[in-house]
Design a protein around this motif. Structure first.
Motif, PDB file in Angstrom:
ATOM      1  N   ALA A 155      -4.816  -4.575  -7.246  1.00 15.73           N
ATOM      2  CA  ALA A 155      -4.141  -2.768  -7.132  1.00 15.73           C
ATOM      3  C   ALA A 155      -5.226  -2.318  -8.079  1.00 15.73           C
ATOM      4  CB  ALA A 155      -2.761  -3.362  -8.447  1.00 15.73           C
ATOM      5  N   GLY A 156      -4.624  -0.939  -7.289  1.00 19.78           N
ATOM      6  CA  GLY A 156      -5.710   0.548  -7.632  1.00 19.78           C
ATOM      7  C   GLY A 156      -6.892   0.660  -6.472  1.00 19.78           C
ATOM      8  N   VAL A 157      -7.074  -0.057  -5.779  1.00 15.35           N
ATOM      9  CA  VAL A 157      -8.561  -0.399  -4.467  1.00 15.35           C
ATOM     10  C   VAL A 157      -8.205   0.831  -3.780  1.00 15.35           C
ATOM     11  CG1 VAL A 157      -9.663  -1.213  -3.301  1.00 15.35           C
ATOM     12  CG2 VAL A 157      -9.422  -2.339  -6.059  1.00 15.35           C
ATOM     13  N   LEU A 177       0.836  -0.719  -0.137  1.00 12.42           N
ATOM     14  CA  LEU A 177       0.012   0.034  -0.142  1.00 12.42           C
ATOM     15  C   LEU A 177       0.758   1.463  -0.304  1.00 12.42           C
ATOM     16  CD1 LEU A 177      -2.861  -0.521   3.119  1.00 12.42           C
ATOM     17  CD2 LEU A 177      -2.329  -1.868   0.529  1.00 12.42           C
ATOM     18  N   ASP A 178       0.673   2.146  -0.653  1.00  9.64           N
ATOM     19  CA  ASP A 178       1.534   3.661  -0.432  1.00  9.64           C
ATOM     20  C   ASP A 178       0.565   3.793   0.772  1.00  9.64           C
ATOM     21  OD1 ASP A 178      -2.021   4.972  -1.161  1.00  9.64           O
ATOM     22  OD2 ASP A 178      -0.816   5.299  -3.453  1.00  9.64           O
ATOM     23  N   THR A 192      -4.230   2.808  -0.747  1.00 15.34           N
ATOM     24  CA  THR A 192      -3.732   2.791  -1.862  1.00 15.34           C
ATOM     25  C   THR A 192      -3.129   1.494  -2.755  1.00 15.34           C
ATOM     26  OG1 THR A 192      -4.891   4.984  -3.004  1.00 15.34           O
ATOM     27  CG2 THR A 192      -4.448   3.231  -4.579  1.00 15.34           C
ATOM     28  N   VAL A 193      -3.635  -0.100  -3.370  1.00 11.81           N
ATOM     29  CA  VAL A 193      -3.374  -1.142  -3.159  1.00 11.81           C
ATOM     30  C   VAL A 193      -2.060  -0.976  -4.700  1.00 11.81           C
ATOM     31  CG1 VAL A 193      -3.061  -3.460  -3.894  1.00 11.81           C
ATOM     32  CG2 VAL A 193      -5.146  -2.004  -2.273  1.00 11.81           C
ATOM     33  N   ILE A 194      -0.800  -0.445  -3.933  1.00  9.84           N
ATOM     34  CA  ILE A 194       0.105  -0.840  -5.410  1.00  9.84           C
ATOM     35  C   ILE A 194       0.285  -2.502  -6.200  1.00  9.84           C
ATOM     36  CG2 ILE A 194       2.181  -0.442  -6.039  1.00  9.84           C
ATOM     37  CD1 ILE A 194       2.624   1.128  -3.183  1.00  9.84           C
ATOM     38  N   ALA A 195       0.098  -3.424  -5.632  1.00  9.54           N
ATOM     39  CA  ALA A 195       0.411  -4.778  -6.223  1.00  9.54           C
ATOM     40  C   ALA A 195       0.133  -5.526  -4.276  1.00  9.54           C
ATOM     41  CB  ALA A 195       1.903  -5.439  -6.164  1.00  9.54           C
TER      42      ALA A 195
END
Length: 125
Positions: A114-116, A72-73, A77-80
């Motif tokens: 990713a993206g969530v 997570l950043d 937000t999920v990166i991978a």
């Protein structure tokens, strides 16, 4: 958001529209050096998920079960998302500030990809 403290809470995953939660999962927050170092080591199962913060990578040396790992950043937000079997070293992600761990296969069921963007609700004292 401030600094995290060791404790419990809930992980909230919302649908793409952001209105209705697709999952609300028990969460264990590991923010101290000692709690992050121990993580899920020695456990045979996980009730919900564990948030390691700050963290940009993990390993599964000494683990008994395969786990899902979400990087997570700083805005959660999920990166991978990766599934790791025991005895592996995960490469650190440059933008990652937090790592979310759960039993293998759980994150796909919760809609974590990713993206969530996820949310953390601290438990009431």
């Amino acid at each position: 958001m401030g600094r995290w403290r060791d404790g419990r809470g809930r992980l909230i995953v919302r649908a793409a529209s952001g209105e209705v939660p697709t999952a609300s999962v028990p969460l264990e927050v590991s923010a101290s050096y000692r709690a992050r170092t121990k993580g899920l080591l020695g456990r045979d199962s996980v009730d919900g998920a564990m948030l390691l913060s700050p963290a940009s990578g993990v390993h599964t040396f000494g683990m008994r079960i395969p786990i899902d790992v979400a990087y997570l950043d700083r805005r959660l937000t999920v990166i991978a998302v990766r599934t790791m079997s025991p005895g592996r070293l995960g490469l650190p992600r440059l933008r990652a500030r937090h790592v979310l761990e759960a039993e293998a296969g759980a994150m796909a069921g919760w809609g974590v990809r990713a993206g969530v963007r996820v949310e953390v609700e601290a438990a009431s004292p």
